[in-house]
Design a protein around this motif. Structure first.
Motif, short mmCIF file in Angstrom:
data_model
loop_
_atom_site.label_atom_id
_atom_site.label_comp_id
_atom_site.label_asym_id
_atom_site.label_seq_id
_atom_site.Cartn_x
_atom_site.Cartn_y
_atom_site.Cartn_z
N ASP A 1 -80.86 141.74 143.48
CA ASP A 1 -82.18 141.31 143.95
C ASP A 1 -82.08 140.10 144.88
O ASP A 1 -82.87 139.97 145.83
N ASP B 1 -84.32 140.22 148.26
CA ASP B 1 -85.22 139.06 148.23
C ASP B 1 -84.67 137.84 148.96
O ASP B 1 -85.40 136.87 149.19
N ASP C 1 -82.61 135.27 148.12
CA ASP C 1 -82.81 134.01 147.40
C ASP C 1 -81.51 133.22 147.32
O ASP C 1 -80.42 133.79 147.17
N LYS D 1 -92.55 132.28 145.69
CA LYS D 1 -91.72 133.28 146.38
C LYS D 1 -92.50 134.55 146.67
O LYS D 1 -92.37 135.14 147.74
N ASP D 2 -93.33 134.98 145.69
CA ASP D 2 -94.06 136.23 145.87
C ASP D 2 -95.02 136.14 147.05
O ASP D 2 -95.13 137.07 147.85
N HIS E 1 -93.22 136.29 150.36
CA HIS E 1 -92.74 137.63 150.69
C HIS E 1 -93.89 138.63 150.83
O HIS E 1 -93.64 139.83 151.01
N LYS F 1 -95.87 139.75 148.57
CA LYS F 1 -95.79 140.74 147.48
C LYS F 1 -97.14 140.90 146.79
O LYS F 1 -97.96 139.98 146.76
#
Length: 307
Positions: free
Chosen positions: A95, A101, A103, A252-253, A256, A258
């Protein structure tokens, strides 16, 4: 083995979580004492780096609690629960890659690919995934659990982590970035991406404990509800938490683009849904008596945690 909790106080469930984590951490460390481990240098180092970087070990601990709920001491089964953590760790390594992602921080440390490079990180994830099934098929565990039961565990774990589970859910998550989806689609996505391996953890405990049909059904319903609650809590932490507490980047979401429960329902709506899922989980195991107290405590912990 620690005594089963007699009520649901935070301190008592914390004791069980600490007990389970200590057992799992010790067993994971021992995996790398095998003679082969030193023969693959950087790859073994990369696997060990992520596997032993910390983590709450919620998935094997859920299996332990499920075993307790059907009257089994979970401690002898720890080796057969390690595959859950191997697969979870492999998924985190992959991930975090730039192609997913992207990261740089995980559990308060640089991510695997940052330290070892993309190629080694990919291979470390692959090796952890396949090692999970090496453990489950090892004949040394024949006396602990029959081949028939372990085959059912293999099927459950491969289903929960594969196309119809975690991997399929991850693909749906990536494909949904940048566009608004319905709550129904979001639930379907997260029942696979996150919930499937949580559910498998509970079901694996039930399988190893050879639960009866009624017990298995109760644990199955519990696992479904807890899996969704876990993701809602994660989404809320991403909005309300900070990097120092989370051990990874916050917000983060949103960065992105999301789809998350707070984005669709608002923070209050997401918290309300998490509470509903908690109540459904508690109701599912209401017939299992005191033996399910660990499961009840974990369900509460999942929605109250801060990282």
């Amino acid at each position: 083995m620690v005594e089963l909790v007699k009520n649901n106080s935070g301190k008592e469930i914390e004791a069980f979580l600490d007990y389970g984590k200590a057992l799992v951490d010790s067993a994971l460390s021992s995996l790398f004492l095998e003679p082969w481990a030193g023969r693959f240098g950087r790859l073994s180092e990369s696997m060990r780096y992520s596997l032993l970087a910390g983590g709450k070990r919620i998935r094997p601990i859920l299996s332990m609690a499920a075993l307790s709920s059907v009257g089994h001491d979970p401690e002898p089964y720890i080796p057969l629960l390690l595959p859950l953590e191997l697969i979870h760790t492999y998924s985190l390594i992959h991930d975090d890659l730039p192609a997913m992602d992207n990261d740089d921080l995980r559990r308060g440390k640089p991510t695997n690919h940052v330290v070892f490079g993309d190629a080694t990180a990919i291979l470390a994830g692959d090796a952890l995934l396949t090692y999970a099934f090496t453990i489950l098929s090892d004949p040394r565990y024949d006396e602990l659990s029959s081949e028939k039961v372990r085959l059912a565990v293999v099927r459950e774990l491969s289903h929960g982590s594969g196309l119809a589970g975690m991997v399929g859910g991850q693909m749906l998550d990536m494909e949904s970035e940048g566009r608004r989806i319905s709550l129904e689609d979001l639930e379907f996505l997260h029942r696979h991406k996150t919930g499937a391996l949580i559910l498998s953890s509970v079901r694996i405990g039930a399988l190893l404990g050879e639960a009866g049909a009624s017990e298995f059904n109760s644990l199955d319903q519990y696992g479904e509800s807890v899996g969704v609650a876990f993701q809602i809590a994660d989404d809320l932490l991403d909005v309300e938490g900070d990097a120092a507490t989370l051990g990874k980047a916050a917000q983060k979401d949103n960065n992105h683009l999301k789809n998350t429960y707070p984005a669709l329902l608002g923070i209050d709506g997401a918290k309300k849904m998490a509470k509903e899922k908690l109540e459904a989980a508690l109701d599912a195991v209401s017939g299992l008596g005191e033996k399910a107290d660990h499961l009840r405590g974990i369900a509460r912990y999942i929605i109250e945690r801060r990282n």
